[in-house]
Motif scaffolding. Structure first.
Motif, PDB file in Angstrom:
ATOM      1  N   THR A 103     -10.715 -13.519 -51.221  1.00  0.00           N
ATOM      2  CA  THR A 103      -9.263 -13.734 -51.176  1.00  0.00           C
ATOM      3  C   THR A 103      -8.810 -14.278 -49.833  1.00  0.00           C
ATOM      4  OG1 THR A 103      -8.800 -11.498 -50.392  1.00  0.00           O
ATOM      5  CG2 THR A 103      -8.877 -11.837 -52.799  1.00  0.00           C
ATOM      6  N   LYS A 105      -8.593 -12.258 -47.152  1.00  0.00           N
ATOM      7  CA  LYS A 105      -8.023 -11.119 -46.424  1.00  0.00           C
ATOM      8  C   LYS A 105      -8.862 -10.761 -45.185  1.00  0.00           C
ATOM      9  CE  LYS A 105      -6.938  -6.220 -47.099  1.00  0.00           C
ATOM     10  NZ  LYS A 105      -6.930  -5.129 -48.072  1.00  0.00           N
ATOM     11  N   HIS A 132     -10.820 -17.667 -54.714  1.00  0.00           N
ATOM     12  CA  HIS A 132      -9.742 -16.799 -55.196  1.00  0.00           C
ATOM     13  C   HIS A 132      -8.742 -16.558 -54.072  1.00  0.00           C
ATOM     14  CE1 HIS A 132     -11.536 -15.876 -59.049  1.00  0.00           C
ATOM     15  NE2 HIS A 132     -12.666 -15.538 -58.464  1.00  0.00           N
ATOM     16  N   PRO A 133      -8.117 -17.624 -53.552  1.00  0.00           N
ATOM     17  CA  PRO A 133      -7.281 -17.453 -52.361  1.00  0.00           C
ATOM     18  C   PRO A 133      -5.994 -16.662 -52.612  1.00  0.00           C
ATOM     19  CG  PRO A 133      -7.075 -19.676 -53.213  1.00  0.00           C
ATOM     20  CD  PRO A 133      -8.136 -18.993 -54.026  1.00  0.00           C
ATOM     21  N   LYS A 134      -5.780 -15.657 -51.777  1.00  0.00           N
ATOM     22  CA  LYS A 134      -4.511 -14.939 -51.709  1.00  0.00           C
ATOM     23  C   LYS A 134      -3.859 -15.201 -50.367  1.00  0.00           C
ATOM     24  CE  LYS A 134      -5.015 -10.772 -54.535  1.00  0.00           C
ATOM     25  NZ  LYS A 134      -5.063  -9.298 -54.452  1.00  0.00           N
ATOM     26  N   TYR A 135      -4.683 -15.540 -49.388  1.00  0.00           N
ATOM     27  CA  TYR A 135      -4.240 -15.787 -48.025  1.00  0.00           C
ATOM     28  C   TYR A 135      -4.535 -17.252 -47.698  1.00  0.00           C
ATOM     29  CZ  TYR A 135      -4.043 -10.720 -47.648  1.00  0.00           C
ATOM     30  OH  TYR A 135      -3.741  -9.410 -47.852  1.00  0.00           O
ATOM     31  N   LEU A 150     -12.223 -12.567 -61.394  1.00  0.00           N
ATOM     32  CA  LEU A 150     -11.847 -11.534 -60.441  1.00  0.00           C
ATOM     33  C   LEU A 150     -12.633 -10.239 -60.633  1.00  0.00           C
ATOM     34  CD1 LEU A 150      -7.996 -12.093 -60.325  1.00  0.00           C
ATOM     35  CD2 LEU A 150      -9.639 -12.542 -58.509  1.00  0.00           C
TER      36      LEU A 150
END
Length: 169
Positions: A103, A105, A132-135, A150
């Protein structure tokens, strides 16, 4: 570790990926006097030591290594301990290194010690990018891109008694 995992890269292919990454790092930084490889504690640090070995084989650039230690399970910004014999990171090229980019993180947390230092460059290298980028973190150097769900997990084994490689389970 678990019987129902699939090996995506064996030891030979994993070493080929790491060696290729060393060449890419050298090609993009051949004019630098020193490169600091900042490996995240665990397999990221082991990956950094392998990159150091290959970079020393192909280049005259001074390669230094640092270890970043922190609580990876923390939901908030943990304190990052930088373990290094480098006296200063100022005006140097630092490559932040981890085994898997999921992600973003972990890598986002690890940027903190370097944000208040004037660096020549700050780059990121990962062995496996899961996408799976969240940041807002992306890698400058990627050994292997692996599209996963995921619920799947990627395990990188670079040291110890288990067969070395990249596993999906």
């Amino acid at each position: 570790m678990t019987a129902d995992r699939t090996q995506h890269l064996d030891e030979t292919k994993t070493n080929q990926k790491i060696k290729r990454l060393a060449y890419q790092i050298y090609e993009n930084n051949f004019e630098e006097k020193e490169i600091i490889l900042a490996g995240i504690d665990g397999q990221g640090y082991v990956f950094a030591t392998l990159l150091e070995k290959y970079l020393n084989e192909i280049s005259e650039i001074k390669i230094s290594i640092a270890k970043l230690k922190f609580d990876k399970m923390s939901n908030f910004q943990p304190d990052i301990e930088v373990i290094s014999e480098v006296d200063t990171f100022k005006n140097k090229t630092v490559i932040l290194i981890d085994d898997v980019l999921n992600t973003g993180k972990t890598l986002a947390f690890c940027l903190r010690p370097f944000l208040s230092i004037p660096l020549q460059k700050l780059q990121v290298a990962v062995l496996v990018d899961r996408s799976h980028p969240k940041y807002p973190i992306s890698a400058d150097y990627v050994g292997y891109s692996l599209s996963t769900t995921l619920t799947e997990h990627v395990q990188v084994v670079l040291s110890g008694d288990e067969p070395k490689g990249v596993y999906l389970f």
